[in-house]
Design a protein around this motif. Structure first.
Motif, PDB file in Angstrom:
ATOM      1  N   ALA A 215     -51.473 -43.958  60.010  1.00  0.00           N
ATOM      2  CA  ALA A 215     -52.026 -44.189  58.673  1.00  0.00           C
ATOM      3  C   ALA A 215     -52.135 -45.686  58.397  1.00  0.00           C
ATOM      4  CB  ALA A 215     -51.145 -43.518  57.618  1.00  0.00           C
ATOM      5  N   HIS A 216     -51.136 -46.412  58.840  1.00  0.00           N
ATOM      6  CA  HIS A 216     -51.138 -47.865  58.626  1.00  0.00           C
ATOM      7  C   HIS A 216     -52.291 -48.521  59.386  1.00  0.00           C
ATOM      8  CE1 HIS A 216     -48.529 -51.745  58.530  1.00  0.00           C
ATOM      9  NE2 HIS A 216     -49.464 -51.734  57.612  1.00  0.00           N
ATOM     10  N   HIS A 217     -52.537 -48.034  60.598  1.00  0.00           N
ATOM     11  CA  HIS A 217     -53.639 -48.593  61.397  1.00  0.00           C
ATOM     12  C   HIS A 217     -55.001 -48.190  60.820  1.00  0.00           C
ATOM     13  CE1 HIS A 217     -50.498 -49.354  64.378  1.00  0.00           C
ATOM     14  NE2 HIS A 217     -51.355 -50.106  65.020  1.00  0.00           N
TER      15      HIS A 217
ATOM     16  N   ALA B  15     -42.835 -40.769  61.810  1.00  0.00           N
ATOM     17  CA  ALA B  15     -43.049 -42.212  61.994  1.00  0.00           C
ATOM     18  C   ALA B  15     -44.399 -42.473  62.645  1.00  0.00           C
ATOM     19  CB  ALA B  15     -41.929 -42.804  62.847  1.00  0.00           C
ATOM     20  N   TYR B  16     -44.786 -41.574  63.542  1.00  0.00           N
ATOM     21  CA  TYR B  16     -46.086 -41.709  64.205  1.00  0.00           C
ATOM     22  C   TYR B  16     -47.213 -41.529  63.189  1.00  0.00           C
ATOM     23  CZ  TYR B  16     -50.089 -40.539  67.140  1.00  0.00           C
ATOM     24  OH  TYR B  16     -51.330 -40.513  67.699  1.00  0.00           O
TER      25      TYR B  16
ATOM     26  N   LEU C 272     -51.357 -45.445  52.467  1.00  0.00           N
ATOM     27  CA  LEU C 272     -51.444 -45.582  53.916  1.00  0.00           C
ATOM     28  C   LEU C 272     -50.560 -46.718  54.399  1.00  0.00           C
ATOM     29  CD1 LEU C 272     -55.256 -45.009  54.374  1.00  0.00           C
ATOM     30  CD2 LEU C 272     -53.407 -43.422  54.827  1.00  0.00           C
TER      31      LEU C 272
ATOM     32  N   LYS D 163     -51.185 -63.412  65.224  1.00  0.00           N
ATOM     33  CA  LYS D 163     -50.264 -62.704  64.342  1.00  0.00           C
ATOM     34  C   LYS D 163     -48.952 -62.359  65.039  1.00  0.00           C
ATOM     35  CE  LYS D 163     -50.002 -58.731  61.345  1.00  0.00           C
ATOM     36  NZ  LYS D 163     -50.504 -57.375  61.098  1.00  0.00           N
TER      37      LYS D 163
ATOM     38  N   PRO E 163     -47.189 -53.510  61.450  1.00  0.00           N
ATOM     39  CA  PRO E 163     -47.343 -53.127  62.836  1.00  0.00           C
ATOM     40  C   PRO E 163     -46.206 -53.687  63.667  1.00  0.00           C
ATOM     41  CG  PRO E 163     -48.837 -54.881  62.260  1.00  0.00           C
ATOM     42  CD  PRO E 163     -48.216 -54.409  61.000  1.00  0.00           C
TER      43      PRO E 163
ATOM     44  N   PRO F 256     -52.295 -53.877  60.794  1.00  0.00           N
ATOM     45  CA  PRO F 256     -52.494 -54.161  62.225  1.00  0.00           C
ATOM     46  C   PRO F 256     -53.901 -54.690  62.495  1.00  0.00           C
ATOM     47  CG  PRO F 256     -51.673 -51.926  61.862  1.00  0.00           C
ATOM     48  CD  PRO F 256     -52.054 -52.453  60.542  1.00  0.00           C
TER      49      PRO F 256
ATOM     50  N   GLU G 296     -48.836 -59.724  67.298  1.00  0.00           N
ATOM     51  CA  GLU G 296     -48.856 -58.313  67.711  1.00  0.00           C
ATOM     52  C   GLU G 296     -48.878 -58.181  69.218  1.00  0.00           C
ATOM     53  OE1 GLU G 296     -51.363 -56.426  64.077  1.00  0.00           O
ATOM     54  OE2 GLU G 296     -51.891 -55.746  66.077  1.00  0.00           O
TER      55      GLU G 296
ATOM     56  N   ASN H 287     -43.147 -47.636  56.875  1.00  0.00           N
ATOM     57  CA  ASN H 287     -43.562 -48.214  58.162  1.00  0.00           C
ATOM     58  C   ASN H 287     -44.467 -49.387  57.839  1.00  0.00           C
ATOM     59  OD1 ASN H 287     -43.878 -48.500  60.904  1.00  0.00           O
ATOM     60  ND2 ASN H 287     -45.757 -47.302  60.906  1.00  0.00           N
TER      61      ASN H 287
ATOM     62  N   THR I 160     -47.766 -47.592  54.078  1.00  0.00           N
ATOM     63  CA  THR I 160     -46.500 -47.084  53.578  1.00  0.00           C
ATOM     64  C   THR I 160     -45.343 -48.042  53.753  1.00  0.00           C
ATOM     65  OG1 THR I 160     -44.820 -45.446  54.022  1.00  0.00           O
ATOM     66  CG2 THR I 160     -46.300 -45.919  55.787  1.00  0.00           C
TER      67      THR I 160
ATOM     68  N   GLU J 264     -52.443 -46.928  67.027  1.00  0.00           N
ATOM     69  CA  GLU J 264     -50.999 -46.721  66.943  1.00  0.00           C
ATOM     70  C   GLU J 264     -50.287 -47.893  67.602  1.00  0.00           C
ATOM     71  OE1 GLU J 264     -49.435 -43.946  70.002  1.00  0.00           O
ATOM     72  OE2 GLU J 264     -51.514 -43.356  70.243  1.00  0.00           O
ATOM     73  N   SER J 265     -49.034 -48.089  67.210  1.00  0.00           N
ATOM     74  CA  SER J 265     -48.252 -49.151  67.829  1.00  0.00           C
ATOM     75  C   SER J 265     -47.713 -48.704  69.178  1.00  0.00           C
ATOM     76  CB  SER J 265     -47.072 -49.533  66.928  1.00  0.00           C
ATOM     77  OG  SER J 265     -47.539 -49.936  65.673  1.00  0.00           O
ATOM     78  N   GLY J 266     -47.549 -47.400  69.327  1.00  0.00           N
ATOM     79  CA  GLY J 266     -46.997 -46.865  70.572  1.00  0.00           C
ATOM     80  C   GLY J 266     -45.497 -46.677  70.448  1.00  0.00           C
ATOM     81  N   GLY J 267     -45.018 -45.619  71.033  1.00  0.00           N
ATOM     82  CA  GLY J 267     -43.579 -45.381  71.051  1.00  0.00           C
ATOM     83  C   GLY J 267     -43.054 -44.657  69.826  1.00  0.00           C
ATOM     84  N   GLU J 268     -43.914 -44.389  68.848  1.00  0.00           N
ATOM     85  CA  GLU J 268     -43.460 -43.675  67.645  1.00  0.00           C
ATOM     86  C   GLU J 268     -43.604 -42.174  67.849  1.00  0.00           C
ATOM     87  OE1 GLU J 268     -42.117 -45.329  65.439  1.00  0.00           O
ATOM     88  OE2 GLU J 268     -42.978 -47.337  65.351  1.00  0.00           O
TER      89      GLU J 268
ATOM     90  N   GLY K 132     -56.455 -51.015  67.068  1.00  0.00           N
ATOM     91  CA  GLY K 132     -55.809 -49.873  67.699  1.00  0.00           C
ATOM     92  C   GLY K 132     -55.544 -48.775  66.695  1.00  0.00           C
TER      93      GLY K 132
ATOM     94  N   HIS L  26     -53.554 -47.542  75.097  1.00  0.00           N
ATOM     95  CA  HIS L  26     -52.491 -48.342  75.693  1.00  0.00           C
ATOM     96  C   HIS L  26     -52.118 -47.832  77.087  1.00  0.00           C
ATOM     97  CE1 HIS L  26     -50.237 -45.052  73.648  1.00  0.00           C
ATOM     98  NE2 HIS L  26     -49.586 -45.064  74.798  1.00  0.00           N
TER      99      HIS L  26
ATOM    100  N   ARG M  27     -48.476 -48.034  79.253  1.00  0.00           N
ATOM    101  CA  ARG M  27     -47.078 -48.431  79.055  1.00  0.00           C
ATOM    102  C   ARG M  27     -46.322 -48.347  80.375  1.00  0.00           C
ATOM    103  NH1 ARG M  27     -44.007 -48.792  74.421  1.00  0.00           N
ATOM    104  NH2 ARG M  27     -45.855 -48.233  73.229  1.00  0.00           N
TER     105      ARG M  27
ATOM    106  N   LEU N 210     -47.114 -42.066  60.008  1.00  0.00           N
ATOM    107  CA  LEU N 210     -47.172 -43.249  59.147  1.00  0.00           C
ATOM    108  C   LEU N 210     -47.793 -44.429  59.878  1.00  0.00           C
ATOM    109  CD1 LEU N 210     -43.636 -43.025  57.488  1.00  0.00           C
ATOM    110  CD2 LEU N 210     -45.836 -42.364  56.514  1.00  0.00           C
ATOM    111  N   ASP N 211     -47.460 -44.541  61.142  1.00  0.00           N
ATOM    112  CA  ASP N 211     -47.981 -45.645  61.946  1.00  0.00           C
ATOM    113  C   ASP N 211     -49.503 -45.543  62.059  1.00  0.00           C
ATOM    114  OD1 ASP N 211     -47.766 -47.887  63.684  1.00  0.00           O
ATOM    115  OD2 ASP N 211     -48.011 -46.538  65.396  1.00  0.00           O
TER     116      ASP N 211
ATOM    117  N   ARG O 269     -52.273 -53.309  75.690  1.00  0.00           N
ATOM    118  CA  ARG O 269     -52.887 -52.705  74.496  1.00  0.00           C
ATOM    119  C   ARG O 269     -54.351 -53.075  74.420  1.00  0.00           C
ATOM    120  NH1 ARG O 269     -50.145 -53.048  68.778  1.00  0.00           N
ATOM    121  NH2 ARG O 269     -52.077 -51.953  68.371  1.00  0.00           N
TER     122      ARG O 269
END
Lengths: 357, 621
Positions: free
Chosen positions: A222-224, A216-217, B34, B263, B42, A203, B265, B39, B36, A208-212, A206, B227, B229, A219-220, B249
Motif C-alpha cells: 500500500a505504501h508503494h 506487514a506485506y 496507504l 534517498k 520504505p 518509496p 533505498e 509501516n 500507514t 514491495e520492499s521485500g522480506g515482508e 517497486g 527483486h 534476493r 501495508l508495504d 532491486r
C-alpha cells in the motif's frame, strides 16, 4: 465498438433533456423493452467479430515485422543450424503460415499464447504474474479518479463560470496535459527523496520492499502504491471532470429542471436527483472505456515507478522485441477494451430505455 | 441565461465548503491510509530491522533465465557467478587467472589433455560435497544436449571428451590445442539436482528456492522485475561475504534509481551500462555518496560493412561498394575527431580509442605507432578519397563509381543517446568531405545487421580478461554457413592473415607470447580499417559510503564494481559501521509520516462525519 457507445451516449444525453422522467431516480434503471435481448445479441455478436478480428490482426500484424523471429530471439549470438532448427520447431516456426495461424487460434482459444522469447516461459504465465499488479495499481487509481472526476465535474458545471470552476477546470486541463512520466519523476524527487527539510515519505519505486509477510506485506505494498496512484489520478481525473461538466452543462438549461425547481425542490436535490443522472451517460461511456484501459495499465507510470505490471511488461517486450509476448499483450489489451465497450453498450438501456429499442 | 445564477446562488457557500472538505478528505484519507504509520517508510538499504546487513543494488535488466545453461544477460550471468563456482576465476588485482573450483591445472605435452584438480573443501548448499563428477556432468550435458548448450555451448565446441577419474580429478580431452582452458566461464552445477531436469531448453531454475549452489551467495528468492534476493553462504570456501544479504532491486527508470540511491533505498547504482554524465555530475559532492568513474571494459566503435558474405561465398545484404576500398575506410576514420567526441559526447567519462582491447587489460592493450596511426586529418582524408577515385561533383558531393552521390546508412541504437550524438558529428564531418550520412536509429538493430543491410554501424563489446571471445568474432569461421543462418560474427570480417594469427594465439600456451600475437591481431584489424575504435567509455557508477565501507574494484587500483569478471565486489563489500543510520532515518521519517497520516486520517473521518450529518439535517428540512 467505441463509436457505437459514443453515439449512443450523445443521443442519450441530448434527447434526455427533451423529455426526462418526472422523478429523478426513475431516470436511472428505466424499464428495458422487449427489444433488449435482440439488442444484446447484436452487441455480443459484434464484440465476438471484433475479438476475432483482433485475433487475426495480432497474428498477421506482428508477422509483417521484417526479420527472422529466431534471430530476434537469439540476439545475434552464435547459433548452430541444429539449434536454429530446434528453436524453430519449439516455437512452431517451421510450419507453413496457415498452419501456424490455425495453431495460434486454436491455442489462443484455450488460453495458450505461446512462449516468451526473452523469458523462455509461457506468455500466459508472465502476464498472469503481472496482471494482478496492474489491476491493483490502475484499479485503485480508476476508482479514485472516476469519483473525483464525477464529483468535481458536477460541482464545476453547477457553478460554471465562477472562480472555483475556472480554477478547477484549468487545473484539470493542466494536469491532464502533463506527461505522466514527468509528473511521476517530479513526485519521486519531492515526495520520495524529499526536498530540503522535508523528508521523503514514499518509496521511489517497486511494489514491495521485500522480506515482508502477512499484514506487514499488505501495508508495504500500500505504501508503494501511493505515488503511482497519485500520478495516475492527477493525470486522469481531468478527463472525467471535463466530460461530466460538459454533459451537465447541456442539461442545465432544460425545462424539467425549471419544473423541478418550481415544485420547490432544493437546489441540491435538483442537481443530484434530476440533472446528474440524466447527464451521466457520456461519463458512463468514459468510465467503461477507462475500465478497458485499466487492464492495459499505464505503461509510462509503471515504468517510472518500476511497477511490475502489464504496462511495464509491454514496454519491455517491445524493446526486445519479444513477439509472442507483444502479441499476447496486444490481444489481451484489445480484448479488454472490446469487452468493456460491449458492457457499456449493454448497460446503456438501463440508463436510457430508448437505447436498444 | 446564466443557469448558475438561477440555480446556484442560494446554497453556493455551504455547498462549496462541503464539497471541498469532502473531496479533500476522501483523497487525503485514502492517501494517508496507504502511507500507514504502521509501516511508515520504505526499507532502507544497509540494515534491516533485525540487524541483518543488506546490500541492495539497483538494476534495470530483466533476468532472462536463472538456468546457467540458458542465461546470457549480464545480470543473470552475474548472479550465476555469485551462486556457482567456475573452474577458475580472475584476480581482482590484475585479472590474472586464479583458482576457483579447481585448485590447479596442467596440460599434457601434446597440448590436448587438460587435468584439473578439484578442491575438496567446497560444499553444495544442501550439504553435499562438490566433486569432479559435477563438473564432468555439467560439461558433458552441454556437449550432448543442444538445449543445455544454449548459453555457453561455444566453450565446449572443441572438447573431445570430459571425464572424472576421481572426486578431485577432472580430465578434458580437446580436439585441438586451446589456450583458453583456464578461462572456461561456465557455472558448474550440482549433478544430483540437475540430472532430474527433463528439458534443459525449458527449465528456468526459478521455482524452487533456495537454489542449490556453492558460490559466495545462495539464491533464495526471485520475483520477475521486482527483486532477486541472495543470502550469504557462510560455508563458502573462500570465506563468507560480510553482508548477510544481497538484493538486486528493479528500477526500470534510471533517474528513479539515482533518486533511490540519493534517498538511501539502495546502496549501489550502475545504470545501464553507465550513469549518464548529468547523473554522475548531480551525485558528485552529495553527502555519503561516492561516484566511481572507472576505466571501462567496453570499447565503442564504428564498424563498416566489409562486403558481408556467408562461408559458402554467397553475398549478404547490400553494403556500399565504396567501403570495400581500404583507402575510403581510412579516409572516413581520419575524418573522425575522437577528442571532440570524448569531450562533447562522453563529457570526459571515456578515454580516446585506439586498439581493439581497452587499456585496463594491460597485457593485451595495443596502440598504433605514430606512423601507423590514422590521426584526425581532414585534408589527408580528402586526398585519400580523391586518390581512390571518389571525387566531388559540381554540387560538392563525392560520387561513387555509379555516378551517384555517396550517402552512407549508419545503423544506430535508438536507445543509446551517444549513438545519436556521435552520428550528428559524423554528418557534419563527413558532410565536409562531401559524403552524406543517413542515421538509421532503431530499437532493434540486430535484424538489419545480421542481414548485412547497412554501410556502417555503431558497435561495442565488453571485453573479458581473456580476449579470445571478442577476437574470435572477426574470424572467417565466425561467418554464418549460409545467408540464412546466424554466425558468431560481429561484422562479417574475414581476413586470412588475421585468421592465421588467431589460430596461433589459441594454440600458444605461453602467456607472454600469446599476448604478443594478440597485439599483432589488433594491429592487423586496425590496418584493415573495418573497425574504428573511437572510445573506451568509463564505467560510471555510484554507491553510498554510509552503507558500504569498502568494496573491491576490478582492477583493484582503478576499476569497476558492477559486472566484474568474478564475485569480488559483492563478496568483498564491507558494511559501513554506521549503516544502521539508514534505519534511523527510516524511523524518523516514519514518525513524521505517522503523525501526518494520523492527523489527516482523523481530519478526514471528522470531515466526512460532519458532511454526512449536515446532509442528513438538510434532507430532513
Amino acid at each position: 465498438m467505441t463509436s457505437d457507445a459514443t453515439s449512443a451516449s450523445a443521443g442519450g444525453g441530448t434527447e434526455a433533456a427533451a423529455g426526462p422522467p418526472k422523478d429523478g431516480p426513475a431516470a436511472v434503471g428505466g424499464r428495458v423493452t422487449t427489444a433488449y435481448p435482440r439488442y444484446v445479441a447484436g452487441k455480443v455478436a459484434g464484440a465476438a467479430v471484433s475479438l476475432l478480428a483482433v485475433l487475426v490482426t495480432s497474428f498477421f500484424l506482428f508477422r509483417l515485422i521484417p526479420g527472422d523471429p529466431v534471430k530476434f530471439m537469439t540476439g545475434g549470438r552464435q547459433v548452430s543450424a541444429e539449434q536454429l532448427a530446434m528453436y524453430r520447431e519449439q516455437f512452431g516456426l517451421d510450419l507453413p503460415l496457415w498452419q501456424q495461424f490455425t495453431d495460434y487460434c486454436g491455442k489462443a482459444l484455450t488460453g495458450d499464447l505461446g512462449t516468451s522469447y526473452q523469458f523462455n516461459a509461457p506468455v500466459v504465465d508472465r502476464m498472469g504474474e503481472a496482471l494482478p499488479n496492474t489491476l491493483l495499481l490502475t484499479g485503485t487509481a480508476f476508482v479514485l479518479y472516476t469519483v473525483l472526476g464525477v464529483v468535481l465535474g458536477t460541482r464545476s458545471a453547477w457553478r460554471h463560470g465562477r472562480l472555483g470552476d475556472r480554477i478547477g477546470t484549468g487545473l484539470a486541463l493542466t494536469l491532464y496535459s502533463l506527461p505522466s512520466f514527468w509528473l511521476g519523476l517530479l513526485l519521486i524527487i519531492t515526495l520520495s527523496v524529499g526536498i530540503g527539510p522535508l523528508p521523503g515519505l514514499f518509496p521511489t519505486g517497486g511494489m514491495e520492499s521485500g522480506g515482508e509477510e502477512g499484514f506487514a506485506y499488505v501495508l508495504d505494498v500500500a505504501h508503494h502504491l501511493v505515488l503511482p496512484v497519485v500520478t495516475l489520478v492527477a493525470v486522469e481525473y481531468g478527463q472525467t471532470l471535463l466530460v461530466t461538466r460538459a454533459a451537465l452543462l447541456d442539461e442545465m438549461g432544460s425545462d424539467y429542471l425549471t419544473t423541478a425547481r418550481a415544485k420547490g425542490l432544493r437546489d441540491d436535490l435538483v442537481r443530484r436527483r434530476h440533472a446528474v443522472p440524466n447527464a451521466l451517460l457520456p461519463t458512463v461511456t468514459l468510465i467503461f472505456i477507462n475500465l478497458g484501459r485499466t487492464v492495459a495499465g499505464v505503461i509510462l507510470v509503471e515504468t517510472v515507478f518500476s511497477w511490475p505490471g502489464l504496462g511495464g511488461l509491454f514496454y519491455q517486450a517491445l524493446s526486445v522485441p519479444d513477439l509472442p509476448l507483444v502479441q499476447g499483450l496486444f490481444l489481451v489489451f484489445a480484448a479488454a477494451v472490446i469487452v468493456m465497450n460491449t458492457l457499456a453498450d449493454l448497460v446503456y438501456p438501463l440508463f436510457d430505455p430508448r437505447v436498444g429499442r | 441565461m446564466d443557469t448558475n445564477d438561477q440555480y446556484g446562488v442560494r446554497h453556493r457557500t455551504p455547498g462549496r465548503i462541503r464539497f471541498v472538505v469532502a473531496a479533500g478528505a476522501a483523497a487525503l484519507t485514502l492517501t494517508a491510509g496507504l502511507a500507514t504509520p504502521l509501516n511508515p517508510a520504505p526499507h532502507r538499504a544497509g540494515a534491516a530491522d533485525d540487524g541483518t546487513k543488506v546490500l541492495t543494488v539497483a538494476v534495470a535488466q530483466s533476468v532472462d533465465s536463472l538456468s546457467p545453461f540458458l542465461a546470457v544477460r549480464l545480470l543473470s550471468t552475474s548472479i550465476h557467478r555469485l551462486t556457482y563456482e567456475y573452474l577458475t576465476n580472475y584476480d581482482a588485482e590484475d585479472n590474472h587467472v586464479v583458482p576457483g573450483l579447481a585448485t590447479a591445472w596442467e596440460s599434457s605435452p601434446d597440448k590436448l589433455t587438460w587435468t584439473y584438480t578439484i578442491r575438496s573443501d567446497s560444499m553444495w548448499s544442501d550439504g553435499e560435497r562438490v566433486t569432479a563428477e559435477d563438473a564432468a556432468w555439467t560439461f558433458n550435458t552441454m556437449m550432448n544436449d543442444p538445449g543445455a548448450a544454449t548459453a555457453s555451448g561455444s566453450f565446449v565446441a572443441n572438447f573431445e571428451e570430459v571425464t572424472a577419474p576421481g572426486p578431485t580429478e577432472l580430465v578434458i580431452r580437446l580436439k585441438k590445442p586451446q589456450a583458453t582452458m583456464t578461462a572456461l566461464d561456465v557455472p558448474i552445477v550440482p549433478k544430483h539436482v540437475w540430472e532430474k531436469v527433463d528439458d534443459f531448453s525449458e527449465f528456468n531454475n526459478d521455482e524452487g528456492f533456495p537454489v542449490v549452489g556453492n558460490g559466495p551467495f545462495v539464491l533464495t528468492d526471485y520475483k520477475a522485475d521486482s527483486h532477486v534476493r541472495l543470502r550469504a553462504n557462510k560455508d563458502f570456501w573462500r570465506g563468507a561475504p560480510k553482508f548477510d544479504e544481497l538484493v538486486f532491486r528493479y528500477y526500470k527508470d534510471q533517474d528513479a534509481a539515482v533518486s533511490a540511491l540519493r534517498k538511501g533505498e539502495v546502496s549501489f547504482v550502475a545504470g545501464s551500462p553507465s550513469l549518464t554524465p548529468a547523473q554522475a555530475t548531480s551525485l558528485k559532492g552529495e553527502k555519503n555518496i561516492r561516484v566511481n568513474d572507472a576505466p571501462g571494459r567496453r570499447f565503442y566503435a564504428l564498424a563498416t560493412n566489409p562486403g558481408a558474405r556467408a562461408k559458402n561465398g554467397e553475398k549478404i545484404g547490400d553494403g556500399h561498394p565504396s567501403l570495400l576500398d581500404r583507402r575510403v575506410r581510412h579516409a572516413l576514420f581520419m575524418a573522425v575527431d575522437r577528442k571532440t567526441l570524448i569531450d562533447k559526447v562522453f563529457q570526459g567519462h571515456a578515454v580516446e580509442g585506439a586498439g581493439y582491447i581497452p587499456p585496463r587489460f594491460s597485457d593485451y592493450f595495443w596502440e598504433p605507432s605514430p606512423e601507423q596511426e590514422l590521426a584526425y586529418d581532414t585534408a589527408e582524408a580528402a586526398r585519400l578519397l580523391d586518390r581512390a577515385g571518389y571525387r566531388k561533383n559540381g554540387d560538392g558531393r563525392r560520387v561513387g563509381k555509379d555516378g551517384e552521390p555517396i550517402d552512407y546508412r549508419v545503423l544506430c541504437h535508438a536507445t543509446d543517446p551517444n549513438d545519436k550524438a556521435v552520428g550528428q558529428y559524423l554528418q557534419e564531418w563527413w558532410g565536409d568531405l562531401g559524403i552524406g550520412v543517413t542515421l538509421n536509429c532503431l530499437d532493434n538493430v540486430t535484424d538489419p545487421w545480421l542481414a548485412g543491410e547497412y554501410d556502417l554501424a555503431f558497435d561495442g563489446w565488453s571485453v573479458n580478461p581473456d580476449p579470445d571471445f571478442v577476437l574470435s568474432l572477426h574470424t572467417c569461421a565466425a561467418l554464418p554457413a549460409t545467408p540464412e543462418e546466424t554466425g558468431a560474427t560481429d561484422n562479417f570480417i574475414c581476413d586470412r592473415t588475421y585468421d592465421e594469427l588467431y589460430a596461433r594465439q589459441l594454440a600458444e600456451y605461453d602467456a607472454g607470447k600469446r599476448a604478443d600475437i594478440v597485439r599483432q591481431m589488433e594491429s592487423r584489424l586496425y590496418d584493415l580499417g573495418y573497425m574504428n575504435v573511437m572510445a573506451y567509455p568509463n564505467a560510471v557508477e555510484a554507491y553510498r559510503t554510509d552503507h558500504i565501507e569498502s568494496i573491491t574494484t576490478m582492477p583493484a587500483r582503478a576499476g569497476n564494481i558492477y559486472g566484474q569478471d568474478g564475485y569480488w565486489s559483492w563478496w568483498s563489500a564491507v558494511p559501513a559501521a554506521d549503516s544502521g543510520d539508514g534505519d534511523g532515518g527510516s524511523s524518523s521519517t516514519g514518525v513524521v509520516v505517522g503523525i501526518v497520516a494520523g492527523v489527516v486520517v482523523l481530519a478526514g473521518l471528522g470531515a466526512i462525519a460532519a458532511v454526512r450529518r449536515r446532509a442528513t439535517a438538510e434532507d430532513r428540512e
